[in-house]
Scaffold this motif. Structure first.
Motif, PDB file in Angstrom:
ATOM      1  N   ASN A  19     -26.251 -23.760 -60.959  1.00  0.00           N
ATOM      2  CA  ASN A  19     -27.241 -24.923 -60.652  1.00  0.00           C
ATOM      3  C   ASN A  19     -27.081 -25.873 -61.919  1.00  0.00           C
ATOM      4  N   HIS A  20     -25.749 -26.369 -62.141  1.00  0.00           N
ATOM      5  CA  HIS A  20     -25.831 -27.200 -63.260  1.00  0.00           C
ATOM      6  C   HIS A  20     -26.387 -26.665 -64.553  1.00  0.00           C
ATOM      7  N   CYS A  21     -26.504 -25.295 -64.636  1.00  0.00           N
ATOM      8  CA  CYS A  21     -27.196 -24.455 -65.925  1.00  0.00           C
ATOM      9  C   CYS A  21     -28.512 -24.863 -66.068  1.00  0.00           C
ATOM     10  N   GLY A  22     -29.038 -25.371 -64.982  1.00  0.00           N
ATOM     11  CA  GLY A  22     -30.571 -25.635 -64.986  1.00  0.00           C
ATOM     12  C   GLY A  22     -30.776 -26.821 -65.892  1.00  0.00           C
ATOM     13  N   CYS A  29     -29.715 -39.303 -74.072  1.00  0.00           N
ATOM     14  CA  CYS A  29     -30.946 -40.434 -73.885  1.00  0.00           C
ATOM     15  C   CYS A  29     -32.302 -39.858 -73.400  1.00  0.00           C
ATOM     16  N   SER A  30     -32.156 -38.468 -72.753  1.00  0.00           N
ATOM     17  CA  SER A  30     -33.421 -38.032 -72.446  1.00  0.00           C
ATOM     18  C   SER A  30     -33.818 -38.294 -71.054  1.00  0.00           C
ATOM     19  N   THR A  31     -33.122 -39.370 -70.575  1.00  0.00           N
ATOM     20  CA  THR A  31     -33.553 -39.658 -69.125  1.00  0.00           C
ATOM     21  C   THR A  31     -33.271 -38.570 -67.952  1.00  0.00           C
ATOM     22  N   LYS A  32     -34.221 -38.513 -67.148  1.00  0.00           N
ATOM     23  CA  LYS A  32     -34.050 -37.438 -66.037  1.00  0.00           C
ATOM     24  C   LYS A  32     -32.630 -37.406 -65.344  1.00  0.00           C
ATOM     25  N   LEU A  33     -31.737 -36.541 -65.233  1.00  0.00           N
ATOM     26  CA  LEU A  33     -30.460 -36.338 -64.703  1.00  0.00           C
ATOM     27  C   LEU A  33     -30.521 -36.595 -63.249  1.00  0.00           C
ATOM     28  N   ILE A  34     -29.696 -36.985 -62.462  1.00  0.00           N
ATOM     29  CA  ILE A  34     -29.447 -37.176 -61.244  1.00  0.00           C
ATOM     30  C   ILE A  34     -28.274 -36.328 -60.382  1.00  0.00           C
ATOM     31  N   GLU A  35     -28.197 -35.900 -59.435  1.00  0.00           N
ATOM     32  CA  GLU A  35     -27.105 -35.266 -58.878  1.00  0.00           C
ATOM     33  C   GLU A  35     -26.222 -36.402 -58.046  1.00  0.00           C
ATOM     34  N   LYS A  36     -24.855 -36.489 -58.375  1.00  0.00           N
ATOM     35  CA  LYS A  36     -24.136 -37.674 -57.796  1.00  0.00           C
ATOM     36  C   LYS A  36     -22.835 -36.947 -57.673  1.00  0.00           C
ATOM     37  N   MET A  37     -22.005 -37.413 -56.762  1.00  0.00           N
ATOM     38  CA  MET A  37     -20.508 -36.787 -56.321  1.00  0.00           C
ATOM     39  C   MET A  37     -19.980 -37.752 -57.543  1.00  0.00           C
ATOM     40  N   ARG A  38     -19.050 -36.794 -58.198  1.00  0.00           N
ATOM     41  CA  ARG A  38     -17.977 -37.456 -59.147  1.00  0.00           C
ATOM     42  C   ARG A  38     -16.839 -36.618 -59.048  1.00  0.00           C
ATOM     43  N   ASP A  39     -15.759 -37.299 -58.970  1.00  0.00           N
ATOM     44  CA  ASP A  39     -14.410 -36.658 -58.715  1.00  0.00           C
ATOM     45  C   ASP A  39     -14.574 -35.388 -57.952  1.00  0.00           C
ATOM     46  N   GLY A  40     -15.325 -35.786 -56.746  1.00  0.00           N
ATOM     47  CA  GLY A  40     -15.152 -34.664 -55.714  1.00  0.00           C
ATOM     48  C   GLY A  40     -16.023 -33.606 -55.911  1.00  0.00           C
ATOM     49  N   ARG A  41     -17.190 -33.594 -56.601  1.00  0.00           N
ATOM     50  CA  ARG A  41     -17.875 -32.377 -56.964  1.00  0.00           C
ATOM     51  C   ARG A  41     -19.255 -33.254 -57.282  1.00  0.00           C
ATOM     52  N   LEU A  42     -20.481 -32.458 -56.953  1.00  0.00           N
ATOM     53  CA  LEU A  42     -21.700 -32.866 -57.206  1.00  0.00           C
ATOM     54  C   LEU A  42     -21.947 -32.528 -58.875  1.00  0.00           C
ATOM     55  N   ARG A  43     -22.320 -33.672 -59.449  1.00  0.00           N
ATOM     56  CA  ARG A  43     -22.491 -33.320 -61.042  1.00  0.00           C
ATOM     57  C   ARG A  43     -23.722 -33.845 -61.352  1.00  0.00           C
ATOM     58  N   MET A  44     -24.290 -33.592 -62.501  1.00  0.00           N
ATOM     59  CA  MET A  44     -25.592 -34.059 -62.926  1.00  0.00           C
ATOM     60  C   MET A  44     -25.198 -35.434 -63.923  1.00  0.00           C
ATOM     61  N   VAL A  45     -25.558 -36.625 -63.603  1.00  0.00           N
ATOM     62  CA  VAL A  45     -25.283 -37.608 -64.233  1.00  0.00           C
ATOM     63  C   VAL A  45     -26.358 -38.372 -64.726  1.00  0.00           C
ATOM     64  N   CYS A  46     -26.202 -38.890 -65.817  1.00  0.00           N
ATOM     65  CA  CYS A  46     -27.482 -40.099 -66.465  1.00  0.00           C
ATOM     66  C   CYS A  46     -27.268 -41.216 -65.274  1.00  0.00           C
ATOM     67  N   PRO A  47     -28.517 -41.691 -64.785  1.00  0.00           N
ATOM     68  CA  PRO A  47     -28.431 -42.742 -64.211  1.00  0.00           C
ATOM     69  C   PRO A  47     -28.709 -44.174 -64.999  1.00  0.00           C
ATOM     70  N   ARG A  48     -28.890 -44.072 -66.244  1.00  0.00           N
ATOM     71  CA  ARG A  48     -28.500 -45.149 -67.103  1.00  0.00           C
ATOM     72  C   ARG A  48     -27.396 -45.616 -67.318  1.00  0.00           C
ATOM     73  N   THR A  49     -26.702 -46.786 -66.830  1.00  0.00           N
ATOM     74  CA  THR A  49     -25.287 -47.069 -66.945  1.00  0.00           C
ATOM     75  C   THR A  49     -24.859 -47.256 -68.234  1.00  0.00           C
ATOM     76  N   GLU A  50     -25.818 -47.861 -69.249  1.00  0.00           N
ATOM     77  CA  GLU A  50     -25.349 -47.867 -70.314  1.00  0.00           C
ATOM     78  C   GLU A  50     -25.267 -46.717 -71.225  1.00  0.00           C
ATOM     79  N   TYR A  56     -20.107 -32.258 -67.143  1.00  0.00           N
ATOM     80  CA  TYR A  56     -18.898 -31.527 -66.534  1.00  0.00           C
ATOM     81  C   TYR A  56     -19.112 -30.004 -67.006  1.00  0.00           C
ATOM     82  N   GLN A  57     -19.386 -29.206 -65.898  1.00  0.00           N
ATOM     83  CA  GLN A  57     -19.426 -27.770 -66.023  1.00  0.00           C
ATOM     84  C   GLN A  57     -18.032 -27.037 -66.085  1.00  0.00           C
TER      85      GLN A  57
END
Ligand SMILES: [Zn+2]
Length: 190
Positions: A19-22, A29-50, A56-57
């Protein structure tokens, strides 16, 4: 068993592993991560585009020595979780910047007190039954060139086992497979 061991909850570690290591917050940047498809897998990504952080697990590589003397293999009884009291090859996770051959030599020294010279590379295994992470085990055949055999660091006991009397409680499937592969390649005569 020390205080740290009592706190090791194997089921919790296993659940977290898949589970993304929890992880829930961006380490940059301490923003809450969101689950998003990246390269064909659900990954935790930072929603702040900057920021752009993506978690990557990856499996964690480990390396160790496959030491056989007089047709007996050297195994280590584990002193730390997971599987305290179970047997495994002298091996451990790679440190940042290490070559696997350096890891194997260091881990054998730390756990068994022995200095080794690596022989030919033996095999690489993928392991998914370690509650901490998915592991890649890189094993080298090795010869003892010095040191004194004693249980040290991560080991409760170190000793040689005849291939016909291997312990029942071997900690990981990849280690069981490696012993079977050695038996098949070097010991069974047609
Ligand atoms: Zn971020």
């Amino acid at each position: 068993m020390n205080k740290h061991h009592k706190n090791f909850d194997e089921a919790k570690f296993s659940a977290r592993k898949d589970n993304h290591c929890g992880y829930t917050f961006c380490p940059l940047c301490s923003t809450k991560l969101i689950e998003k498809m990246r390269d064909g897998r659900l990954r935790m990504v930072c929603p702040r585009t900057e920021c752009g952080f993506v978690f990557y697990q990856n499996p964690v590589p480990a390396a160790g020595g496959f030491i056989v003397q007089d047709d007996q293999v050297l195994l280590v009884k584990r002193a730390h979780p997971p599987r305290i009291g179970w047997w495994c090859f002298p091996a451990g996770f790679m440190e940042w910047g290490e070559h696997p051959s350096e890891t194997a030599i260091r881990e054998v020294k730390e756990e068994t007190g022995l200095d080794i010279k690596l022989g030919p590379f033996f095999e690489v295994y993928s392991g998914d039954d370690d509650p901490r992470t998915k592991a890649i085990l890189i094993l080298y055949l090795a010869n003892i060139i010095g040191g004194e055999l004693h249980a040290a660091d991560d080991a409760l006991e170190v000793r040689f086992f005849s291939f016909d009397e291997l312990p029942k409680n071997i900690a990981f499937k990849s280690h069981i497979q490696a012993l079977a592969d050695y038996n098949q390649r070097f010991r069974k005569r047609p």
